[in-house]
Design a protein around this motif. Structure first.
Motif, short mmCIF file in Angstrom:
data_model
loop_
_atom_site.label_atom_id
_atom_site.label_comp_id
_atom_site.label_asym_id
_atom_site.label_seq_id
_atom_site.Cartn_x
_atom_site.Cartn_y
_atom_site.Cartn_z
N SER A 60 107.51 44.60 39.23
CA SER A 60 106.26 44.51 37.70
C SER A 60 106.27 46.04 37.40
O SER A 60 105.50 46.75 38.80
N THR A 61 106.49 46.81 36.23
CA THR A 61 105.51 47.89 36.02
C THR A 61 103.66 47.53 36.13
O THR A 61 103.12 48.58 36.23
N GLY A 62 104.16 46.34 36.49
CA GLY A 62 102.05 46.01 36.32
C GLY A 62 102.31 46.06 37.52
O GLY A 62 100.38 46.32 37.56
N ARG A 67 104.09 51.64 41.64
CA ARG A 67 103.76 53.13 40.43
C ARG A 67 103.49 54.24 41.31
O ARG A 67 104.21 55.15 40.90
N SER A 137 120.92 41.82 30.56
CA SER A 137 118.81 42.05 30.08
C SER A 137 118.47 42.54 29.03
O SER A 137 119.52 43.61 28.37
N ARG A 140 113.08 45.01 26.20
CA ARG A 140 112.36 44.90 27.29
C ARG A 140 111.68 44.00 28.32
O ARG A 140 110.96 44.49 28.62
N GLU A 141 112.77 43.51 28.93
CA GLU A 141 112.62 43.07 29.48
C GLU A 141 112.54 44.32 31.23
O GLU A 141 112.54 44.29 31.92
N ALA A 143 112.54 47.31 30.45
CA ALA A 143 111.39 48.46 29.97
C ALA A 143 109.47 47.23 31.08
O ALA A 143 109.49 48.59 31.37
N ALA A 144 109.89 46.67 31.44
CA ALA A 144 109.02 45.88 32.11
C ALA A 144 109.06 46.09 33.39
O ALA A 144 108.86 44.95 34.70
N THR A 145 110.39 46.79 33.84
CA THR A 145 110.67 46.45 35.70
C THR A 145 110.51 48.26 35.80
O THR A 145 111.07 48.90 35.65
#
Length: 217
Positions: A60-62, A67, A137, A140-141, A143-145
């Protein structure tokens, strides 16, 4: 600084044959990703897929640690397969048959079409042919990865393994059973979700997983 590319204990268990590394990466779908974050060690198990001369990873980008890796932080990826328990004439001499590898380096961030293709490769690594059975995919999916590629280069990995039985027992221990207990991963009975329609067939991708990890029958 110590040499991280050479085995110092039991060097005979190591090999620099790339085929051994590829076989391990292709047979074990999960590894442990490690780095240092804010001065502290950090590790997390992640699904993986070898794609030629690189290993694909995602999350996840979260995830702040991902990061950190995306910014170029050094990392290690450890992969391990336990193939059997070696039962010797003493507990001290007992061992295990295994294959292991540690890969080191910095990961490349994949974006756009490269990221989409990498995610498809990861999916098909776990469930061969699954991407042909479901929708693609969404943007949005993707981009969230965070999608990372760890290069496999000469001198960036270390492989170690053991195979075979125990050593010859000491005198007077011939009446003690010794040998190997083989271990392997098998696919169990399927557990369909309750919202599956009564006529929903088991897809070929799932059947392929069952074939790849057959039970003991």
């Amino acid at each position: 600084m110590s040499d991280l590319t050479t085995l110092t204990r039991k060097p005979d268990r190591g090999t620099d044959e790339r085929a051994a590394l590829d076989e391990l990466l292709d047979s074990v779908p999960v590894g442990v990703l490690c780095t240092v974050l804010d001065g502290m060690p950090w590790s997390v198990p992640l699904l993986l897929a070898r794609d030629g001369d690189r290993v694909l990873l995602h999350g996840s980008t979260g995830a702040g640690a991902l990061r950190h890796l995306a910014a170029g932080a050094p990392l290690t990826l450890t992969v391990f397969a336990l193939d059997g328990l070696v039962v010797a004439h003493t507990a001290f001499d007992s061992s295990a048959n295994y294959r292991s590898a540690v890969l080191r380096g910095s990961a490349e961030v994949l974006r756009g079409e490269d990221a989409e293709q990498a995610l498809e490769a990861l999916t098909d690594r776990l469930l061969p042919g699954r991407t042909e059975e479901v929708r693609a995919s969404t943007g949005r999916e993707v981009a969230a990865t965070v999608v990372l590629a760890l290069p496999i280069t000469e001198g960036s990995w270390l492989f170690k393994g053991r195979a075979g039985g125990s050593g010859e027992p000491e005198e007077g221990s011939a009446d003690v059973w010794t040998g190997v207990v083989p271990l392997r991963t098998v696919a169990g009975p399927l557990e369909p979700d309750p919202w599956n329609g009564s006529g929903a067939p088991v897809p070929p991708s799932v059947r392929r997983v069952q074939q790849a990890y057959p039970g003991l029958g």
